[in-house]
Motif scaffolding. Structure first.
Motif, mmCIF file in Angstrom:
data_model
loop_
_atom_site.group_PDB
_atom_site.id
_atom_site.type_symbol
_atom_site.label_atom_id
_atom_site.label_comp_id
_atom_site.label_asym_id
_atom_site.label_seq_id
_atom_site.Cartn_x
_atom_site.Cartn_y
_atom_site.Cartn_z
ATOM 1 N N PRO A 80 0.848 -1.200 0.000
ATOM 2 C CA PRO A 80 0.000 0.000 0.000
ATOM 3 C C PRO A 80 0.880 1.245 0.000
ATOM 4 N N THR A 81 0.598 2.195 -0.885
ATOM 5 C CA THR A 81 1.535 3.296 -1.100
ATOM 6 C C THR A 81 0.847 4.650 -1.098
ATOM 7 N N ARG A 82 1.311 5.508 -0.245
ATOM 8 C CA ARG A 82 0.880 6.910 -0.235
ATOM 9 C C ARG A 82 1.667 7.664 -1.306
ATOM 10 N N GLN A 83 1.009 8.508 -2.066
ATOM 11 C CA GLN A 83 1.622 9.336 -3.107
ATOM 12 C C GLN A 83 2.341 8.500 -4.160
ATOM 13 N N GLY A 84 1.862 7.293 -4.410
ATOM 14 C CA GLY A 84 2.533 6.449 -5.390
ATOM 15 C C GLY A 84 1.625 5.357 -5.896
ATOM 16 N N GLY A 124 -2.538 -7.110 -8.195
ATOM 17 C CA GLY A 124 -3.317 -5.888 -8.076
ATOM 18 C C GLY A 124 -2.426 -4.688 -8.302
ATOM 19 N N HIS A 125 -2.977 -3.616 -8.878
ATOM 20 C CA HIS A 125 -2.165 -2.461 -9.261
ATOM 21 C C HIS A 125 -3.069 -1.239 -9.251
ATOM 22 N N LYS A 126 -2.695 -0.236 -8.483
ATOM 23 C CA LYS A 126 -3.501 0.985 -8.396
ATOM 24 C C LYS A 126 -2.579 2.186 -8.530
ATOM 25 N N ALA A 127 -2.640 2.850 -9.678
ATOM 26 C CA ALA A 127 -1.693 3.915 -9.996
ATOM 27 C C ALA A 127 -2.378 5.266 -10.158
ATOM 28 N N ASP A 128 -3.497 5.470 -9.470
ATOM 29 C CA ASP A 128 -4.284 6.689 -9.684
ATOM 30 C C ASP A 128 -4.338 7.571 -8.443
ATOM 31 N N SER A 169 0.149 1.639 -5.473
ATOM 32 C CA SER A 169 -0.107 0.479 -4.621
ATOM 33 C C SER A 169 -0.185 -0.761 -5.495
ATOM 34 N N LEU A 170 0.408 -1.864 -5.021
ATOM 35 C CA LEU A 170 0.396 -3.074 -5.836
ATOM 36 C C LEU A 170 0.526 -4.308 -4.949
ATOM 37 N N ALA A 171 0.269 -5.453 -5.572
ATOM 38 C CA ALA A 171 0.471 -6.747 -4.918
ATOM 39 C C ALA A 171 0.941 -7.731 -5.977
#
Length: 552
Positions: free
Chosen positions: A454-458, A471-475, A460-462
């Motif tokens: 889990p990534t703040r200002q970046g 999983g990939h969240k780049a927004d 998040s992925l698994a």
């Protein structure tokens, strides 16, 4: 021996021929291209290891840079190369990529990186001409691997920027790191340059040109075959657990980190800062955690620095997290920056602490992990460097924080402990978001662990233990909700790297010492000449031609 006739004209011609030496053509044409090779190689460098990665450039750029350094005398070529690499780094480090303030210190920092990048080329230029055949091609990859490995002992950024990370997109090739760590991949990527230059200098049919090429192709094919077989036949086959990875609401997080300084003796002022700046993001994170627990998540993890709190409020935050974990029967890891009451800055001690606290379904604190490898300027001291683990119904869990993942030796504790799921709460900034996310999965493959980041200002992925993206969240800069929900395998796999550690890196360093000794013996041998090879029948051959320099 031919005689000169009695004819006076013939005699005069013969005498003139004897007096005036003939103009002998050079043994090989002198290349006019070395400066072009420098420009091509330097132009590719910004895409070979920094924020805009194009995997092929990491293989190709050193080919042209080596062609330049081998074509120029060291006193000219190597200083020019340092300048060229430094200029390329200025492009690659654009937009505040590294947290170093602009000014003379920044340029000294970049020049230092340029010098480090040029060092393997210097070693190759000095040693390779005194070696022959296969050994001549091994100097450069051994030097690159050794320099990268040794830098991890002195650099605050660990393995950041390693040549291995450039291959993040090639999953079959990335599987090599499960055996060798990133060092084997670094060696392989760097080996292409001297192999191509060997062919460039000598040709396919000349002694010393064919064997390294065939061997390099065979090793590359074997690595790809191994990786493909791993992905096809050894994919994770275990039950999964629902994991929710939470980064804070962007607006509320920015509010928390815009809070004014909180003086230690002003209780009323500190309470006002807490209520106005810190509490809103905490309330939002706990509300989302409860929502995900109700939705079926059994492990919930916050990003690094998801919340900010005062030292005197830390226990209350942990107690609140314990209540949520207990009421919903989940594992909840909360990550927070704790503002110390007595912090006075870099000259007088840390101003904060970086915590990741895991609560089990009973509400018990399983671990309170402090970041082991803080970024310079973050304001906190490093933790003890012990990766905590716990057995759960969902596999063995462990955690590190953000930049800890640049240190394979630290993360290898998880591999040796048989961890199944590694939580990596992180916090980036826009310039490094994609670059850092591309490197994190290497730790998963090295240690055979599923990774949740889990990534703040970046980003998040698994991933699973072979680097497959789950999983990939780049927004982060676009979406209002920053929750990534994934199903993660609950069983990892053993890897050779977790057992053997940095054996390949040590072997590269020892190999470089052996090659240095061989080059030194060649120099001291009577009649020895740099670049002079010997065939299988021990007959000397012509020195290897080098563009721009006549053969000796």
């Amino acid at each position: 021996m031919a005689t000169i006739s009695g004819d006076p004209i013939a005699r005069r011609t013969g005498e003139a021929d004897l007096r005036r030496p003939r103009r002998v053509p050079p043994p090989h044409p002198v290349s006019r291209w070395p400066w072009l090779w420098l420009v091509v190689g330097a132009a590719l460098l910004p895409f070979a290891g920094l924020q805009t990665l194009v995997p092929l450039t990491a293989w190709v750029a050193p080919v042209f840079l080596m062609r330049f350094t081998r074509s120029r005398r060291p006193v000219v070529g190597l200083p020019v190369l340092v300048v060229a690499i430094s200029l390329a780094l200025l492009v690659g480090l654009r937009g505040g990529f590294f947290p170093v303030e602009d000014g003379i210190g920044y340029y000294v920092f970049v020049a230092g990186l340029g010098l480090g990048g040029a060092l393997p080329f210097a070693v190759d230029r000095l040693l390779a001409p005194r070696l022959t055949g296969l050994s001549r091609t091994l100097v450069f990859p051994a030097a690159v691997t050794t320099v990268e490995f040794l830098s991890t002992f002195v650099s605050a950024y660990g393995t950041a920027g390693s040549a291995a990370y450039s291959q993040y997109a090639g999953l079959p090739l990335v599987q090599l790191v499960s055996v060798t760590g990133i060092w084997g991949l670094t060696f392989l990527v760097s080996w292409l340059a001297p192999v191509v230059n060997q062919l460039w200098e000598r040709g396919w049919s000349a002694p010393g040109g064919r064997t390294p090429t065939v061997l390099f192709a065979a090793v590359l094919a074997a690595a790809l075959l191994f990786g493909g077989a791993q992905l096809a036949f050894a994919a994770p086959a275990a039950e999964t657990v629902r994991v929710a990875a939470l980064a804070p609401d962007r607006r509320l997080s920015e509010l928390a980190y815009s809070a004014p300084a909180v003086p230690p003796g002003d209780a009323a002022g500190r309470a006002a800062v807490r209520d106005e700046y810190f509490r809103p993001v905490l309330d939002e994170l706990f509300a989302r955690s409860e929502r995900e627990a109700v939705a079926g998540a059994e492990v919930i993890a916050w990003s690094e620095a998801a919340a900010r709190t005062l030292e005197e409020d830390q226990a209350a935050v942990v107690s609140r997290a314990a209540d949520v974990a207990r009421r919903h029967g989940v594992y909840l890891q909360v990550s927070m920056i704790v503002q110390l009451a007595s912090g006075t800055g870099s000259d007088g001690g840390p101003v904060n602490e970086n915590h990741a606290v895991l609560l089990d379904p009973d509400g018990t604190v399983v671990w309170d992990y402090l970041k082991s490898r803080p970024v310079p300027g973050d304001g906190h001291d490093p933790g003890p460097g012990v990766v905590p683990t716990v057995d759960t119904p969902h596999g063995r869990l462990a955690t590190i924080i953000c930049q800890d993942d640049f240190f394979p030796g630290l993360v290898r504790q998880a591999g040796r402990a048989g961890v199944d799921i590694l939580l990596v709460p992180s916090s980036d900034w826009r310039g490094i978001a994609a670059w850092h996310a591309q490197q994190a999965p290497f730790r998963a493959v090295e240690n055979g662990v599923a990774l949740v980041r889990p990534t703040r200002q970046g980003i998040s992925l698994a991933t699973d233990g072979q680097g497959r993206l789950l999983g990939h969240k780049a927004d982060y800069d676009l979406a209002s909700d920053q929750t990534l929900v994934v199903s993660v395998p609950t069983q990892g796999n053993d890897t050779w790297y977790a057992r053997m550690g940095d054996t390949v890196a040590f072997a590269s360093a020892l190999g470089l010492l052996a090659l240095t000794g061989a080059a030194w013996r060649s120099r001291r041998r009577p009649g020895g000449d740099a670049g002079t090879a010997r065939t299988g029948s021990d007959q000397a051959e012509r020195p290897a031609p080098v563009d721009g320099l006549p053969a000796r």
